[in-house]
Every structure is written in C-alpha cells, then in structure tokens.
Design a protein around this motif. Sequence first.
Motif, PDB file in Angstrom:
ATOM      1  N   GLN A 100       2.481   7.275  -0.024  1.00  0.00           N
ATOM      2  CA  GLN A 100       2.367   8.646  -0.499  1.00  0.00           C
ATOM      3  C   GLN A 100       1.076   8.908  -1.261  1.00  0.00           C
ATOM      4  O   GLN A 100       0.504   9.980  -1.160  1.00  0.00           O
ATOM      5  CB  GLN A 100       3.576   8.973  -1.401  1.00  0.00           C
ATOM      6  N   THR A 101       0.623   7.950  -2.059  1.00  0.00           N
ATOM      7  CA  THR A 101      -0.556   8.166  -2.905  1.00  0.00           C
ATOM      8  C   THR A 101      -1.804   7.459  -2.396  1.00  0.00           C
ATOM      9  O   THR A 101      -2.881   7.638  -2.970  1.00  0.00           O
ATOM     10  CB  THR A 101      -0.276   7.695  -4.340  1.00  0.00           C
ATOM     11  N   TYR A 141       0.857  -1.178   0.000  1.00  0.00           N
ATOM     12  CA  TYR A 141       0.000   0.000   0.000  1.00  0.00           C
ATOM     13  C   TYR A 141       0.894   1.229   0.000  1.00  0.00           C
ATOM     14  O   TYR A 141       1.733   1.404   0.877  1.00  0.00           O
ATOM     15  CB  TYR A 141      -0.886  -0.053   1.252  1.00  0.00           C
ATOM     16  N   SER A 142       0.753   2.077  -1.033  1.00  0.00           N
ATOM     17  CA  SER A 142       1.622   3.235  -1.173  1.00  0.00           C
ATOM     18  C   SER A 142       1.433   4.208  -0.014  1.00  0.00           C
ATOM     19  O   SER A 142       0.305   4.590   0.310  1.00  0.00           O
ATOM     20  CB  SER A 142       1.350   3.947  -2.496  1.00  0.00           C
ATOM     21  N   MET A 202      -0.840   0.613  -9.290  1.00  0.00           N
ATOM     22  CA  MET A 202       0.052   1.631  -9.838  1.00  0.00           C
ATOM     23  C   MET A 202       0.971   1.041 -10.899  1.00  0.00           C
ATOM     24  O   MET A 202       1.221   1.653 -11.946  1.00  0.00           O
ATOM     25  CB  MET A 202       0.878   2.252  -8.709  1.00  0.00           C
ATOM     26  N   VAL A 210      -0.149  -0.727  -4.620  1.00  0.00           N
ATOM     27  CA  VAL A 210       1.044  -0.682  -5.471  1.00  0.00           C
ATOM     28  C   VAL A 210       0.834  -1.484  -6.742  1.00  0.00           C
ATOM     29  O   VAL A 210       1.288  -1.091  -7.821  1.00  0.00           O
ATOM     30  CB  VAL A 210       2.269  -1.198  -4.690  1.00  0.00           C
ATOM     31  N   SER A 231       9.238   7.483  -6.754  1.00  0.00           N
ATOM     32  CA  SER A 231       9.102   6.804  -5.469  1.00  0.00           C
ATOM     33  C   SER A 231      10.370   6.925  -4.640  1.00  0.00           C
ATOM     34  O   SER A 231      10.312   7.049  -3.412  1.00  0.00           O
ATOM     35  CB  SER A 231       8.758   5.324  -5.688  1.00  0.00           C
ATOM     36  N   ASP A 247       8.963   6.301  -0.993  1.00  0.00           N
ATOM     37  CA  ASP A 247       7.763   5.457  -0.902  1.00  0.00           C
ATOM     38  C   ASP A 247       8.215   3.995  -0.925  1.00  0.00           C
ATOM     39  O   ASP A 247       8.330   3.383  -1.986  1.00  0.00           O
ATOM     40  CB  ASP A 247       6.825   5.757  -2.066  1.00  0.00           C
ATOM     41  N   VAL A 285       6.445   0.938  -2.895  1.00  0.00           N
ATOM     42  CA  VAL A 285       6.560   1.035  -4.349  1.00  0.00           C
ATOM     43  C   VAL A 285       7.975   0.668  -4.791  1.00  0.00           C
ATOM     44  O   VAL A 285       8.170  -0.069  -5.770  1.00  0.00           O
ATOM     45  CB  VAL A 285       6.193   2.451  -4.827  1.00  0.00           C
TER      46      VAL A 285
END
Length: 332
Positions: free
Chosen positions: A97-98, A94-95, A105, A102, A288, A293, A296
């Motif tokens: 930052q976003t 699970y990212s 993404m 993942v 990333s 991150d 990622v």
Amino acid sequence: MIRIALSRVLGMLVVLFLVTLFTYAIFFLLSADPAVQICGKNCTPEQIEQIRVNLGLDLPFWTQFWNYVTGLFTGRTFMVAGSPVECAAPCLGYSFQTSQMVSDMIVQRLPVSITIALGAAVLWLIGGVVSGVLSAVKEGKFLDRFFAGLTLGAMSIPNYVLALALQFILVVALGWLPFPQVVRFSDDPVQWFLNFLMPWIVLAVGYAAVYTRLTRANVIDTLQENFVRTARAKGLQPSLVWRRHALRPALTPIVTIFGMDIAGLLGGAVITEKVFGLNGVGKLTADSITANDQPVIMAVTLLSAFFVIVGNMAVDLLYTAIDPRVRTGASA
C-alpha cells in the motif's frame, strides 16, 4: 545455567520458525491476490501477472517461504516499476500500500510502542503490587474492600471508553493535559511526559487491577505457609517477617506474568494507540488490517511473537535465578 539458556534459545528458534511458517501459509492460502490490490480495478491480466512476477508471487509456496526466511538473514531484491530495489536484512517484505520496506515502517514506529509499554508497565507494576500488598495486610478491613471495588471497576472499563473519558475530562474540560502526540524526550522532557501520561494511565489501569488481585491472593497464601508461621513463632518482628519471609515467594509469580504482559505490549497496544492517534506498531497493525497490507500484517505478527518468546525465555531464566528449586529441577 548456560545449558538451560542454550536450550531456551534453541526452543525459541524452533517456535519462531513454526510461527513464521504458519503465518505465511495463512496469507498464501487464504488471502486475496495482492497483485490485484496493487494494480487496481482497471488493470489488464498482463499487468497483474507482471506484478506477481516482480514480487515473486508466481513462485511455488515453498520457494516463496524460503525466500522470505532467507531474506530475514541476507536481504532480498524486489522489482518495483521495472527497477530493482534492495531490501537489507532483516527484510520483512515490501508494503503493497505504501511502497515502503516493512522493516523501515516498523523501525520508525517501534520507539513509540516501547515508550507506551514501558511507561504503562512501571505504573501498573508499582500500583498493582503496592495495592495488593496493602489489601493482604488489611484483609477483610475497609482498605481491602475499597481496593476490591476499585479493581472490579477498573477491570470492567474498556480501554477505549476510559481513553475517551480521560480525553474529555483532562484535555477538553480541565485543560490539564495536551492531546497526546509524539514529542522526543531530548527536545522537551516535560512535554514528552505529559503527552504520554494519558496513554500510560489508560493502558495501566486494567493491568494494575489484575496485579492487585494476584498479589493479594499470593501474599495471603504465603502467610499461611509453615515457614512464615515458624518465623512468627521465633518472635521476629512482623515487618521483618513480611520483608524477608513473605514478600519474596509471594511476588515470584508476578515475575512470570509481568514478563509476558510487557512482552506482548511491545508488539503494539492497538486500541490505545489507535484512540490517541499515536503512530506506534499497534496503530500500524490496525491500519494494515484495514488496508489488507499482508506483508505488514505478517511482519507485525512475527515481531509480536518474537517479543513474547523472548520475554518467556527471559522469565524462565530469571525464575531460575530467583528460585533455586527450578534450577535444581532442570539439572536433575
């Protein structure tokens, strides 16, 4: 052949497991606390601890690692803002930052990286092999010296310099090409081709130079072998000697390096994608790393390792099919 394939698959699984363990250990032991990064500067220790609990970062190393590995096959559940969020297999995390999964993404960006890698591979393979063969045929002559100088220059130019130069010449000065952007092939095949042409060229130039020199050296060495001299002594036409006796053994080593090169690029061409602003896996990697991150970065590392290992296995099997001596040695 089946026994060889099974042994390669087993070895691939072992290597992937070790890469996963090594990469996870690096992030666990050396990276900053992700909960602090997610929460920000004004968080209380209680909030930070709650984030660590939600993401499972409070668990021992081996428990976290086991959850990560099993999540690749069965999926995982994360607590986000007090609510459970399902991450379907293969769950790559699970990212931070976003706030995205993942795997989603990567799936969104992987087609761009595959397009860049395959298009560039076609260019450098054709250009490198053809120019290498021509250099070997005209050894010591003008054409050979011309390709030698050309390859030396191509190997000396960094990707980002060539990318910026092509942008200025072909896009700004001459207006022959548009600035690269992602256009689906089904929407406009011509525009799709024009948008990816510059990234293909930038990525292919350095590889083509290497393939030219490697092909030239292999062909020249093969022409000195006894079986080629025997074919010539029998009075066979030079073109027949080249096609049937010289080219196949000379180009066999190209299979190995080509498989490894294209497998490495499938994980993303970082510099090329970053310079041209293409949202592929390479640009995702660079962004990333800048944002630290960790999920990622780890997922991209595993993806790149997967492509390299699978590429290596495919090369081994293809090499076995091309050269019977490899198959005989493996079964001995």
